[in-house]
Design a protein around this motif. Structure first.
Motif, short mmCIF file in Angstrom:
data_model
loop_
_atom_site.label_atom_id
_atom_site.label_comp_id
_atom_site.label_asym_id
_atom_site.label_seq_id
_atom_site.Cartn_x
_atom_site.Cartn_y
_atom_site.Cartn_z
N LYS A 182 -21.66 -20.78 -26.58
CA LYS A 182 -23.05 -20.64 -27.02
C LYS A 182 -23.17 -20.89 -28.53
O LYS A 182 -24.14 -20.48 -29.16
CB LYS A 182 -23.56 -19.23 -26.71
CG LYS A 182 -23.57 -18.90 -25.22
CD LYS A 182 -24.09 -17.50 -24.98
CE LYS A 182 -24.05 -17.16 -23.48
NZ LYS A 182 -24.50 -15.77 -23.23
N THR A 183 -22.15 -21.59 -29.05
CA THR A 183 -22.06 -21.76 -30.52
C THR A 183 -22.58 -23.13 -30.97
O THR A 183 -21.93 -23.83 -31.75
CB THR A 183 -20.60 -21.58 -30.96
OG1 THR A 183 -19.75 -22.39 -30.11
CG2 THR A 183 -20.18 -20.13 -30.87
N LEU A 184 -23.72 -23.55 -30.45
CA LEU A 184 -24.34 -24.80 -30.91
C LEU A 184 -24.95 -24.53 -32.29
O LEU A 184 -25.70 -23.56 -32.46
CB LEU A 184 -25.44 -25.25 -29.95
CG LEU A 184 -24.99 -25.98 -28.66
CD1 LEU A 184 -24.27 -25.05 -27.71
CD2 LEU A 184 -26.18 -26.62 -27.97
N THR A 185 -24.59 -25.37 -33.26
CA THR A 185 -25.08 -25.11 -34.62
C THR A 185 -26.05 -26.16 -35.13
O THR A 185 -26.79 -25.92 -36.08
CB THR A 185 -23.90 -25.00 -35.61
OG1 THR A 185 -23.14 -26.22 -35.55
CG2 THR A 185 -23.01 -23.83 -35.27
N GLU A 186 -26.04 -27.35 -34.51
CA GLU A 186 -26.91 -28.42 -35.03
C GLU A 186 -27.25 -29.41 -33.92
O GLU A 186 -26.39 -29.76 -33.11
CB GLU A 186 -26.20 -29.14 -36.18
CG GLU A 186 -27.11 -30.06 -36.97
CD GLU A 186 -26.36 -30.73 -38.13
OE1 GLU A 186 -26.81 -31.80 -38.56
OE2 GLU A 186 -25.33 -30.19 -38.59
N ILE A 187 -28.51 -29.85 -33.88
CA ILE A 187 -28.94 -30.90 -32.94
C ILE A 187 -29.61 -32.00 -33.76
O ILE A 187 -30.60 -31.75 -34.46
CB ILE A 187 -29.92 -30.36 -31.88
CG1 ILE A 187 -29.23 -29.28 -31.03
CG2 ILE A 187 -30.41 -31.50 -30.99
CD1 ILE A 187 -30.15 -28.63 -30.01
N ALA A 188 -29.04 -33.22 -33.72
CA ALA A 188 -29.61 -34.36 -34.46
C ALA A 188 -29.74 -35.53 -33.51
O ALA A 188 -28.76 -36.22 -33.21
CB ALA A 188 -28.70 -34.72 -35.63
N GLY A 189 -30.96 -35.75 -32.99
CA GLY A 189 -31.17 -36.82 -32.00
C GLY A 189 -30.32 -36.56 -30.77
O GLY A 189 -30.33 -35.46 -30.22
N PRO A 190 -29.50 -37.55 -30.36
CA PRO A 190 -28.68 -37.34 -29.15
C PRO A 190 -27.37 -36.60 -29.44
O PRO A 190 -26.54 -36.47 -28.55
CB PRO A 190 -28.39 -38.78 -28.70
CG PRO A 190 -28.39 -39.58 -29.97
CD PRO A 190 -29.37 -38.92 -30.90
N LEU A 191 -27.16 -36.17 -30.69
CA LEU A 191 -25.89 -35.55 -31.06
C LEU A 191 -26.03 -34.04 -31.23
O LEU A 191 -27.02 -33.56 -31.80
CB LEU A 191 -25.36 -36.15 -32.37
CG LEU A 191 -25.16 -37.68 -32.37
CD1 LEU A 191 -24.62 -38.13 -33.71
CD2 LEU A 191 -24.24 -38.11 -31.25
N ILE A 192 -25.05 -33.30 -30.73
CA ILE A 192 -25.05 -31.84 -30.81
C ILE A 192 -23.69 -31.38 -31.33
O ILE A 192 -22.64 -31.84 -30.84
CB ILE A 192 -25.34 -31.20 -29.43
CG1 ILE A 192 -26.75 -31.60 -28.97
CG2 ILE A 192 -25.20 -29.69 -29.48
CD1 ILE A 192 -27.10 -31.14 -27.58
N LEU A 193 -23.70 -30.48 -32.30
CA LEU A 193 -22.46 -29.95 -32.86
C LEU A 193 -22.18 -28.57 -32.26
O LEU A 193 -23.03 -27.69 -32.27
CB LEU A 193 -22.58 -29.84 -34.39
CG LEU A 193 -21.31 -29.44 -35.14
CD1 LEU A 193 -20.24 -30.52 -35.00
CD2 LEU A 193 -21.61 -29.18 -36.62
#
Length: 458
Positions: free
Chosen positions: A6-17
Motif C-alpha cells: 500500500k506504499t504508492l508514493t507517486e502517480i505520473a501519467g501511466p507511471l506509478i512509484l
C-alpha cells in the motif's frame, strides 16, 4: 501467496512509484487494486533498491496513492496460446473482443519472446506471392523476411495491408499458411474496416487479429506487437505454419514509447524519441525468420506512416537499418488515382534476388528490364516538361509511352484483384512490346523469343 503493498508514493501519467518492495524483478506483472475494488494491470519498468516504477497497461484514472494496493505477480506479461486463436479477434491486451468465448490455452508464453540464436537461423529463400504486381515482380517478398511498408498520412496503407493479408500465399511451399494482424492506435473506423474485410473474404479463418484503437490506453500499444509476435511464434515454430505478421502502424507504437519515455523524464534522443528506439524496434523486427530444423516461419510486414512524408525521420530511418528493404507508397501516384501507389524506384527488397530464382526463369531479367525502362521513362517525362515533347527522339517517345502504360496497367490494380506471378510477368512482357527490340538489353535473347508477344512490327 504474493504480498500486497500500500506504499504508492507517486502517480505520473501511466507511471506509478511503489516503495518498500523486495524481491521484485524487471518486467514483472503488477496487479493494482483501487479503493473501489477495480483491478488493473501494469508491469515493472525499473527497480532501484526498494523502489519499483510500474507502467500501467490501463488508464490510471481514478487511482490515488491512498487506498490503492499493488500486488507483484512474480511473472512477466503472458498470453495463453492455442490453435483456437485462428479466426479470432483480440484487443491490444490479448482479451477476446469478437463476442466469442475465452481461449482455453495450450500453454502460456512470455510476450517478450526468446532471442533467436543467429547461428540457428535458416536463410530465407521461398517466394511469397502477394498478388500485387509491383511487389511480386520488383520487390519480391521472401518467406522469413522482414519487409516494411513506408507510407504517409492519408495514403491507403490500410487497404494495401488488408489486400496482402487476404491474398498472400507461399508459392510452391508446403504447410499451412496463417496471418497474424496487429493494429496499434488505429481509429475505430479502421478497426471495423479490418475486421469486416477479414470476415467478408473468409480470410479470418486463417488469421489472428490484435486490435488496439486510438481510444485504448497508450501503453497497451507497446504490448500489442509483442502479443501478435508471440502468437505467431507459437503457430510457426510449434504448429509448423508459415505465418505472415502484419503490424500497423509502427509510428503509433513509437509515439507511445516517446510518451512513456517523457513521463519517466528520460533524456530524449532525435525528435524527442528515446535513445533506445533502435534497440526497441529491433526487439520487434528480429522476431521474424526461419529456424533450422523447424518447418514453420515468420515473415513480417511492418507498416509505418512517415511524419510529413520524411523518409529521414527517425522511425523509417532506423527501420531501414534493421529490416531487409522497404516498399514506399508515393503521394504523387495516389493523387493520380493509382492504387496501390507503390513508388517503384525507391522501393527495395534485399532478399528478392533469392526469390526470383525460384519463380520463373525470366523473372531476374524482366525485373531489371522493367525497372531500367521505367526509370528512363520518368527521366524522359521530366525532360518533356522542360523542352516539350516535340524535342524528344522517337526512342524517347516510346519510353515515355512505356512509363505511362507501366503506371496505368502494371502498378495499378483493383483492391480485390489478385494476379499470379505468371500473370504479372506476362503483363511485363506485354508492356515491353512498346519499346524497340534493340533496347531490351537486360533480358536474354532466348527469353525474348519465348515470352515476348509477337507484334506486327516484330
Amino acid at each position: 501467496m504474493q504480498k500486497e503493498y500500500k506504499t504508492l508514493t507517486e502517480i505520473a501519467g501511466p507511471l506509478i512509484l511503489v516503495e518498500g518492495v523486495e524481491g521484485i524483478k524487471y518486467e514483472e506483472l503488477v496487479e493494482m487494486t483501487t479503493a473501489s475494488g477495480e483491478k488493473r494491470l501494469g508491469k515493472v519498468l525499473e527497480v532501484n533498491k526498494d523502489k519499483a516504477l510500474v507502467q500501467m497497461f490501463e488508464s490510471p484514472q481514478g487511482m490515488a496513492t491512498e487506498g490503492t494496493k499493488a500486488k507483484f505477480l512474480g511473472h512477466p506479461l503472458e498470453i495463453g496460446v492455442s490453435e483456437d486463436m485462428l479466426g479470432r479477434v483480440f484487443s491490444g491486451s490479448g482479451k477476446p473482443i469478437d463476442g466469442g468465448a475465452e481461449i482455453i490455452p495450450e500453454k502460456k508464453l512470455n510476450i517478450n519472446g526468446a532471442p533467436i540464436n543467429p547461428y540457428s537461423r535458416d536463410y530465407p529463400e521461398d517466394f511469397i506471392q502477394t498478388g500485387i504486381s509491383s511487389i511480386d515482380a520488383l520487390n519480391t517478398l521472401v518467406r522469413g523476411q522482414k519487409l516494411p511498408v513506408f507510407s504517409g498520412a492519408g495514403l491507403p496503407h490500410s487497404q494495401v495491408a488488408a489486400q496482402i493479408a487476404r491474398q498472400a500465399k507461399v508459392k510452391g511451399g508446403e504447410g499451412d499458411f496463417a496471418v497474424v494482424f496487429g493494429a496499434m492506435g488505429v481509429t475505430f473506423e479502421e478497426a471495423q474496416y479490418f475486421m469486416n474485410e477479414f470476415k467478408k473474404t473468409g480470410a479470418i479463418n486463417r488469421s489472428v487479429l490484435f486490435i488496439n484503437t486510438a481510444a485504448d490506453p497508450v501503453v497497451e500499444r507497446i504490448a500489442t506487437p509483442r502479443l501478435a509476435l508471440t502468437a505467431a511464434e507459437y503457430l510457426a515454430y510449434e504448429k509448423d505454419m508459415h505465418v505472415l505478421v502484419i503490424l500497423t502502424d509502427l509510428t503509433n507504437y513509437c509515439e507511445a514509447l516517446r510518451e512513456v519515455s517523457a513521463a519517466r523524464k528520460e533524456v530524449p534522443g532525435r525528435r524527442g524519441y528515446p535513445g533506445y528506439l533502435y534497440t526497441d524496434l529491433a526487439t520487434i523486427y528480429e522476431r521474424a525468420g526461419k529456424i533450422k530444423g523447424k518447418k514453420g516461419s515468420i515473415t513480417q510486414i511492418p507498416i509505418l506512416t512517415m511524419p510529413e512524408d520524411d523518409i529521414t525521420h527517425p522511425i523509417p530511418d532506423l527501420t531501414g537499418y534493421i529490416t531487409e528493404g522497404q516498399i514506399v507508397l508515393g503521394r504523387d501516384l495516389h493523387q493520380k488515382g493509382i492504387y496501390p501507389p507503390v513508388n517503384v524506384l525507391p522501393s527495395l527488397s534485399r532478399l528478392s534476388p533469392t526469390a526470383r530464382k525460384v519463380t520463373r526463369e525470366d523473372h531476374e531479367g524482366i525485373f531489371g528490364q522493367l525497372y531500367a525502362s521505367f526509370a528512363r521513362g520518368l527521366e524522359v517525362r521530366d525532360l518533356a516538361i522542360i523542352l516539350g515533347e516535340s524535342a524528344l527522339s522517337e526512342s524517347d517517345l516510346k519510353f515515355l509511352k512505356f512509363a505511362q502504360n507501366f503506371e496505368d496497367r502494371f502498378i495499378t490494380q483493383a483492391e480485390n484483384e489478385e494476379r499470379s506471378i505468371e500473370d504479372t510477368l506476362n503483363l511485363g512482357w506485354e508492356l515491353l512490346t512498346v519499346l524497340p527490340r534493340n533496347e531490351l538489353k537486360r533480358v536474354k535473347e532466348e527469353y525474348i523469343e519465348k515470352y515476348l508477344p509477337k507484334t506486327k512490327e516484330s
